[in-house]
Design a protein around this motif. Sequence first.
Motif, short mmCIF file in Angstrom:
data_model
loop_
_atom_site.label_atom_id
_atom_site.label_comp_id
_atom_site.label_asym_id
_atom_site.label_seq_id
_atom_site.Cartn_x
_atom_site.Cartn_y
_atom_site.Cartn_z
N THR A 122 0.79 -1.32 0.13
CA THR A 122 -0.25 0.08 -0.04
C THR A 122 0.86 1.42 -0.05
N HIS A 123 2.24 1.17 0.32
CA HIS A 123 2.85 2.42 0.38
C HIS A 123 3.23 2.93 -1.17
N PHE A 124 3.40 2.13 -1.99
CA PHE A 124 3.68 2.24 -3.31
C PHE A 124 2.36 3.34 -4.18
N PRO A 125 1.34 2.95 -4.15
CA PRO A 125 0.24 3.77 -4.54
C PRO A 125 0.46 5.38 -3.73
N ILE A 126 0.35 5.18 -2.62
CA ILE A 126 0.69 6.28 -1.98
C ILE A 126 1.72 7.41 -2.30
N LEU A 127 2.90 6.61 -2.39
CA LEU A 127 4.16 7.59 -2.27
C LEU A 127 4.04 7.95 -4.11
N LEU A 128 3.57 7.03 -4.96
CA LEU A 128 3.66 7.51 -6.37
C LEU A 128 2.76 8.49 -6.79
N ALA A 129 1.45 8.57 -5.81
CA ALA A 129 0.41 9.38 -6.33
C ALA A 129 0.85 10.81 -5.68
N VAL A 130 1.70 10.92 -4.46
CA VAL A 130 1.99 11.98 -3.71
C VAL A 130 3.29 12.54 -4.70
N ALA A 131 4.06 11.89 -5.05
CA ALA A 131 5.05 12.09 -6.25
C ALA A 131 4.68 12.72 -7.35
N SER A 132 3.68 12.11 -7.91
CA SER A 132 3.10 12.59 -8.91
C SER A 132 2.43 14.05 -8.66
N PHE A 133 1.59 14.18 -7.73
CA PHE A 133 1.14 15.47 -7.38
C PHE A 133 2.31 16.70 -7.14
N LEU A 134 3.23 16.26 -6.49
CA LEU A 134 4.52 17.21 -6.45
C LEU A 134 5.19 17.64 -7.49
N LEU A 135 5.21 16.65 -8.75
CA LEU A 135 5.73 16.82 -10.05
C LEU A 135 4.90 17.89 -10.81
N LEU A 136 3.59 17.58 -10.44
CA LEU A 136 2.42 18.30 -11.17
C LEU A 136 2.64 19.87 -10.63
N ASN A 172 4.74 24.63 -17.36
CA ASN A 172 5.12 24.21 -18.59
C ASN A 172 4.97 22.68 -18.78
N ASN A 173 4.39 22.02 -17.92
CA ASN A 173 4.13 20.49 -18.02
C ASN A 173 5.37 19.68 -18.59
N LYS A 174 6.45 20.21 -18.07
CA LYS A 174 7.65 19.55 -18.41
C LYS A 174 7.62 18.00 -17.87
N PHE A 175 7.21 17.55 -16.65
CA PHE A 175 7.07 16.43 -16.06
C PHE A 175 5.86 15.48 -16.46
N GLU A 176 5.00 15.92 -17.28
CA GLU A 176 3.88 15.14 -17.72
C GLU A 176 4.16 13.74 -17.93
N THR A 177 5.04 13.38 -18.82
CA THR A 177 5.27 11.94 -19.08
C THR A 177 5.79 11.15 -17.88
N THR A 178 6.47 11.74 -17.06
CA THR A 178 7.01 11.20 -15.57
C THR A 178 5.79 10.80 -14.93
N ILE A 179 4.87 11.87 -14.81
CA ILE A 179 3.51 11.78 -13.95
C ILE A 179 2.57 10.46 -14.57
N LYS A 180 2.56 10.39 -15.77
CA LYS A 180 1.80 9.46 -16.40
C LYS A 180 2.22 8.11 -16.03
N ILE A 181 3.71 7.90 -16.18
CA ILE A 181 4.31 6.65 -15.68
C ILE A 181 3.92 6.17 -14.20
N LEU A 182 4.29 7.33 -13.51
CA LEU A 182 4.04 7.17 -11.88
C LEU A 182 2.59 6.84 -11.81
N LEU A 183 1.69 7.47 -12.10
CA LEU A 183 0.22 7.19 -11.98
C LEU A 183 -0.15 5.73 -12.50
#
Length: 188
Positions: free
Chosen positions: A70-84, A90-101
């Motif tokens: 359960t720590h993985f979806p929490i961490l990955l979603a929070v990391a995605s939010f921070l990158l957003l 400029n949406n420069k992290f969009e590809t990374t966010i897609k992969i993390l999500l």
Amino acid sequence: MKITGKKYEKPDTVTVINGNTIIINGIAVSDSIIALNEAEEHKGKEVLNEGGFKLNFIDTMFAHVHNKITHFPILLAVASFLLLLFGYKNNKFETTIKILLLFAGIFAVVAFITGTIQIEPFIGKPKEWLANANTHRTLGIVSGISIWLWYFSFVLKPWKKLKWDFAIITVILISVTGFYGGVLLTLI
């Protein structure tokens, strides 16, 4: 305070309720009695691994899998939010966010499956309501769905305008779900 020589000693603190002594100097009397009884049981016997802890890696790795996954979806979603947030202009992290999500969504499904398997110890116990249908489990399902909707807001063009909405909703849902999960762990 008692004065003995040059030292100051605090008097014993005793808590009595309904005529029963329950705490002496901050230690529950029942805990003291249990400890004394256990010490008497082991008196004269050799205690294996005294003061140590034996770790069986294989058994431990597959015990309580939900708590680990359960720590993985929490961490990955929070990391995605921070990158957003960091890439707001400029949406420069969009590809990374897609992969993390995508990985967060996959791990959310695994967390649901392992959580369903791990619910058995709570059934019939006072905290079943917290683990089952109306709280942690339902919030976990809704959080997983929210992660997937947020992912699709990056993949599907008509949904792009909703990415911030799903981001905020997902982080709030994950936080509340994680809170209830943490409360469940403290109650075990």
